[in-house]
Structures are given as structure tokens and as C-alpha cells.
Design a protein around this motif. Structure first.
Motif, PDB file in Angstrom:
ATOM      1  N   LYS A 147       7.792  -1.249  14.817  1.00 53.08           N
ATOM      2  CA  LYS A 147       7.395  -2.028  16.000  1.00 53.08           C
ATOM      3  C   LYS A 147       5.920  -2.349  15.816  1.00 53.08           C
ATOM      4  N   LYS A 148       5.604  -3.641  15.597  1.00 55.66           N
ATOM      5  CA  LYS A 148       4.225  -4.064  15.360  1.00 55.66           C
ATOM      6  C   LYS A 148       3.495  -4.277  16.683  1.00 55.66           C
ATOM      7  N   VAL A 149       4.160  -4.954  17.596  1.00 56.66           N
ATOM      8  CA  VAL A 149       3.587  -5.290  18.896  1.00 56.66           C
ATOM      9  C   VAL A 149       4.642  -4.970  19.930  1.00 56.66           C
ATOM     10  N   PRO A 150       4.332  -4.441  21.109  1.00 58.84           N
ATOM     11  CA  PRO A 150       2.997  -4.006  21.533  1.00 58.84           C
ATOM     12  C   PRO A 150       2.568  -2.706  20.853  1.00 58.84           C
ATOM     13  N   GLU A 151       1.254  -2.475  20.822  1.00 58.01           N
ATOM     14  CA  GLU A 151       0.716  -1.249  20.240  1.00 58.01           C
ATOM     15  C   GLU A 151       1.192  -0.063  21.075  1.00 58.01           C
ATOM     16  N   PRO A 152       1.238   1.143  20.600  1.00 59.82           N
ATOM     17  CA  PRO A 152       0.945   1.536  19.227  1.00 59.82           C
ATOM     18  C   PRO A 152       2.082   1.182  18.280  1.00 59.82           C
ATOM     19  N   VAL A 153       1.745   1.021  17.011  1.00 68.03           N
ATOM     20  CA  VAL A 153       2.769   0.761  15.996  1.00 68.03           C
ATOM     21  C   VAL A 153       3.650   1.999  15.906  1.00 68.03           C
ATOM     22  N   ARG A 154       4.961   1.773  15.868  1.00 67.34           N
ATOM     23  CA  ARG A 154       5.904   2.887  15.782  1.00 67.34           C
ATOM     24  C   ARG A 154       6.898   2.605  14.669  1.00 67.34           C
ATOM     25  N   LYS A 155       7.421   3.678  14.056  1.00 63.09           N
ATOM     26  CA  LYS A 155       8.435   3.534  13.007  1.00 63.09           C
ATOM     27  C   LYS A 155       9.644   4.383  13.337  1.00 63.09           C
ATOM     28  N   ILE A 156      10.810   3.835  13.053  1.00 65.52           N
ATOM     29  CA  ILE A 156      12.052   4.582  13.224  1.00 65.52           C
ATOM     30  C   ILE A 156      12.849   4.407  11.944  1.00 65.52           C
ATOM     31  N   ILE A 157      13.264   5.524  11.356  1.00 66.60           N
ATOM     32  CA  ILE A 157      13.998   5.473  10.090  1.00 66.60           C
ATOM     33  C   ILE A 157      15.478   5.728  10.349  1.00 66.60           C
ATOM     34  N   GLY A 158      16.330   4.997   9.643  1.00 71.84           N
ATOM     35  CA  GLY A 158      17.768   5.243   9.745  1.00 71.84           C
ATOM     36  C   GLY A 158      18.521   4.028  10.250  1.00 71.84           C
ATOM     37  N   ASP A 159      19.793   4.213  10.548  1.00 68.47           N
ATOM     38  CA  ASP A 159      20.635   3.071  10.921  1.00 68.47           C
ATOM     39  C   ASP A 159      20.569   2.740  12.409  1.00 68.47           C
ATOM     40  N   LEU A 160      19.673   3.420  13.136  1.00 67.54           N
ATOM     41  CA  LEU A 160      19.412   3.120  14.552  1.00 67.54           C
ATOM     42  C   LEU A 160      20.626   3.336  15.448  1.00 67.54           C
TER      43      LEU A 160
END
Length: 93
Positions: A64-77
Motif C-alpha cells: 500500500k503506497k498511499v495513504p501513508e504509512p506504506v504497508r506490506k502484506i505477503i501471501g495470497d490475501l
């Protein structure tokens, strides 16, 4: 004004996991962010150099680039709760 979400999904080819991740992501976005999101899918088999910018170590990874903060999620969601919390999306009541 409502926030726009800029999402990037990093995949490597059309694997089952990648396809599932994208389909889950689209479903959650339509449910909770209808009309206020964009999804950019980056295939690292085609553009491996792009992995470095977002420090991608595993795939599929959603950033997730925007909105801040940048977040990452790994996997098939497939874990909806985890994705919504990770993207900081409040379920519509």
C-alpha cells in the motif's frame, strides 16, 4: 474528500497464488474502497528490477503506497481481516 488507495501487487507470473491474491484484493477493494483505489500489478518475471524499490522479498506481496504509512502484506490475501487491518481499512458499517 475520501482518501485514494494506491496499491501494488508484486507477483511472479500467473501462479495460482498470484491469481488468488489479485482476485481477493479486487474483491476487498470493491467491498470497502469502491471507486477510490488503483491496483498496479507488477510481474517480477517481466520487471525484476522493480522488486528492489519496494524491497520485495517474497511473492505475492501487496504494497500500500498511499495513504501513508506504506504497508506490506505477503501471501495470497485470503485472510480478509488481516488484509483490511494491514491496509488500515475500516469495514463499512
Amino acid at each position: 474528500m475520501e482518501e485514494r488507495y494506491e496499491l501494488r501487487l508484486y507477483v511472479a507470473g500467473k501462479t495460482q497464488k498470484s491469481v488468488t491474491a489479485l482476485s481477493n484484493l479486487k474483491k476487498y477493494c470493491e467491498e470497502h474502497l469502491s471507486g477510490q483505489y488503483s491496483i498496479e500489478v507488477i510481474d517480477l518475471l517481466l520487471q525484476p528490477q522493480l522488486a528492489e524499490g519496494d524491497q520485495i522479498l517474497a511473492i505475492p506481496t501487496l504494497v500500500k503506497k498511499v495513504p501513508e504509512p506504506v504497508r506490506k502484506i505477503i501471501g495470497d490475501l485470503s485472510n480478509k481481516e488481516k488484509v483490511l487491518v494491514g491496509l488500515d481499512i475500516r469495514p463499512r458499517s
